[in-house]
Design an enzyme around this catalytic site. Structure first.
Site, PDB file in Angstrom:
ATOM      1  N   GLU A   1       1.667  -8.799   8.720  1.00  0.00           N
ATOM      2  CA  GLU A   1       1.818  -7.284   9.198  1.00  0.00           C
ATOM      3  C   GLU A   1       2.827  -6.568   8.233  1.00  0.00           C
ATOM      4  O   GLU A   1       2.567  -5.396   8.120  1.00  0.00           O
ATOM      5  CB  GLU A   1       2.563  -7.326  10.540  1.00  0.00           C
ATOM      6  CG  GLU A   1       2.374  -6.124  11.382  1.00  0.00           C
ATOM      7  CD  GLU A   1       1.040  -5.575  11.423  1.00  0.00           C
ATOM      8  OE1 GLU A   1       0.922  -4.549  11.373  1.00  0.00           O
ATOM      9  OE2 GLU A   1      -0.133  -6.283  11.303  1.00  0.00           O
TER      10      GLU A   1
ATOM     11  N   ARG B   1      -4.270  -8.722 -20.618  1.00  0.00           N
ATOM     12  CA  ARG B   1      -5.517  -8.324 -21.731  1.00  0.00           C
ATOM     13  C   ARG B   1      -4.868  -7.412 -22.773  1.00  0.00           C
ATOM     14  O   ARG B   1      -5.560  -7.074 -23.661  1.00  0.00           O
ATOM     15  CB  ARG B   1      -6.736  -7.807 -21.037  1.00  0.00           C
ATOM     16  CG  ARG B   1      -6.569  -6.196 -20.334  1.00  0.00           C
ATOM     17  CD  ARG B   1      -7.758  -5.976 -19.566  1.00  0.00           C
ATOM     18  NE  ARG B   1      -9.036  -5.526 -20.359  1.00  0.00           N
ATOM     19  CZ  ARG B   1      -9.034  -4.338 -21.021  1.00  0.00           C
ATOM     20  NH1 ARG B   1      -8.217  -3.542 -20.839  1.00  0.00           N
ATOM     21  NH2 ARG B   1     -10.302  -3.985 -21.562  1.00  0.00           N
TER      22      ARG B   1
ATOM     23  N   PRO C   1       0.829  -1.192  -0.120  1.00  0.00           N
ATOM     24  CA  PRO C   1      -0.206   0.074  -0.074  1.00  0.00           C
ATOM     25  C   PRO C   1       0.872   1.342   0.135  1.00  0.00           C
ATOM     26  O   PRO C   1       0.557   2.304  -0.195  1.00  0.00           O
ATOM     27  CB  PRO C   1      -0.746  -0.176   1.319  1.00  0.00           C
ATOM     28  CG  PRO C   1      -0.436  -1.405   1.910  1.00  0.00           C
ATOM     29  CD  PRO C   1       0.528  -2.148   1.259  1.00  0.00           C
TER      30      PRO C   1
ATOM     31  N   ASP D   1     -11.012   1.668 -23.813  1.00  0.00           N
ATOM     32  CA  ASP D   1     -11.162   1.759 -22.581  1.00  0.00           C
ATOM     33  C   ASP D   1     -11.220   3.036 -21.800  1.00  0.00           C
ATOM     34  O   ASP D   1     -10.621   4.064 -21.989  1.00  0.00           O
ATOM     35  CB  ASP D   1     -10.057   0.881 -22.035  1.00  0.00           C
ATOM     36  CG  ASP D   1      -9.863  -0.578 -21.981  1.00  0.00           C
ATOM     37  OD1 ASP D   1     -10.890  -1.034 -22.512  1.00  0.00           O
ATOM     38  OD2 ASP D   1      -8.943  -1.222 -21.895  1.00  0.00           O
TER      39      ASP D   1
END
Ligand code: ADE
Length: 220
Positions: free
Chosen positions: A113, A150, A86, A164
């Site tokens: 963690e 893709r 993150p 897209d």
């Protein structure tokens, strides 16, 4: 393209690799995906891969040795190693187009963690798929693989991804299929007109309108 995914939970990838477009891309040899349990690189008793944090605190921390050994074993001169975290750069469609050019990716999935800070010295980039915390890097790794695969030649038709959302910093235009009238909501007449120029203009306008309403930040 070759992708190695380092994880402690290889079974999480079973469905991902064995369904739909990803399955077909593997069969067509557009991509080869190798799921590697980095526990197999542990040199400790019971194949230990994590330990308590120095300085105290809750949870377990992934140790350097198994992950770094796996990276060193699998990487060659043309490899990009990506850590799922993150704290990484927020993933965007433009990054999918960049990663599509790479020959070999190693995606490292943390869990628990966190991981020993020194692992960061052995990767080329760190990616987050958004400002929220998941239990591990497996779902982010699947998201990245899916968005890149893709785009590889021969996986889907180019016209399917040329328009897209996020390509040209726009959201996609609205689409409709049969029936023409669903509970009183009718398909815009221009789409039935057969006039390709008018349809293209309508779609361009709708795409811009939708982007202004929903994601004005894309137009900045
Ligand atoms: N690991 C846990 N949460 C994550 C996120 N949002 N992106 C990438 N890796 C993660």
């Amino acid at each position: 393209m070759k992708i190695d995914i380092l994880t402690l939970f290889p079974n999480m990838f079973d469905g991902f690799l064995n369904e739909s477009i990803i399955k077909r891309a593997i069969e067509k040899k557009a991509v080869s995906i190798n799921i590697v349990n980095f526990r197999n690189y542990s040199k400790l008793n019971n194949s230990q891969v994590d330990d308590t944090p120095y300085g105290g605190g809750s949870g377990m921390v992934l140790m350097c040795e198994p992950i770094v050994s796996a990276i060193e074993d699998l990487r060659d001169d043309d490899t990009t190693v990506i850590l799922m975290t993150p704290q990484g750069m927020t993933y965007k469609q433009a990054m999918a187009h960049e990663l599509k050019q790479k020959k070999h990716l190693i995606l490292v999935c943390g869990h628990y963690e966190g991981f020993d800070e020194r692992i960061r010295s052995f990767v080329d980039m760190e990616i987050s798929i958004g400002d929220y915390v998941l239990t591990g890097g497996e779902i982010p790794a699947m998201a990245i693989c899916d968005s890149v695969i893709r785009l590889l030649d021969g996986v889907i038709k180019e016209e399917s991804y040329r328009e897209d959302s996020f390509t040209d910093k726009r959201l996609d235009y609205p689409t409709y299929t049969k029936p023409y009238d669903f509970r009183g909501m009718k398909v815009p007449d221009v789409l039935l007109s057969g006039n390709h120029q008018e349809i293209a203009k309508y779609r361009e306008n709708e795409s811009l309108k939708r982007t202004k309403e929903r994601r004005p930040d894309l137009l900045d």
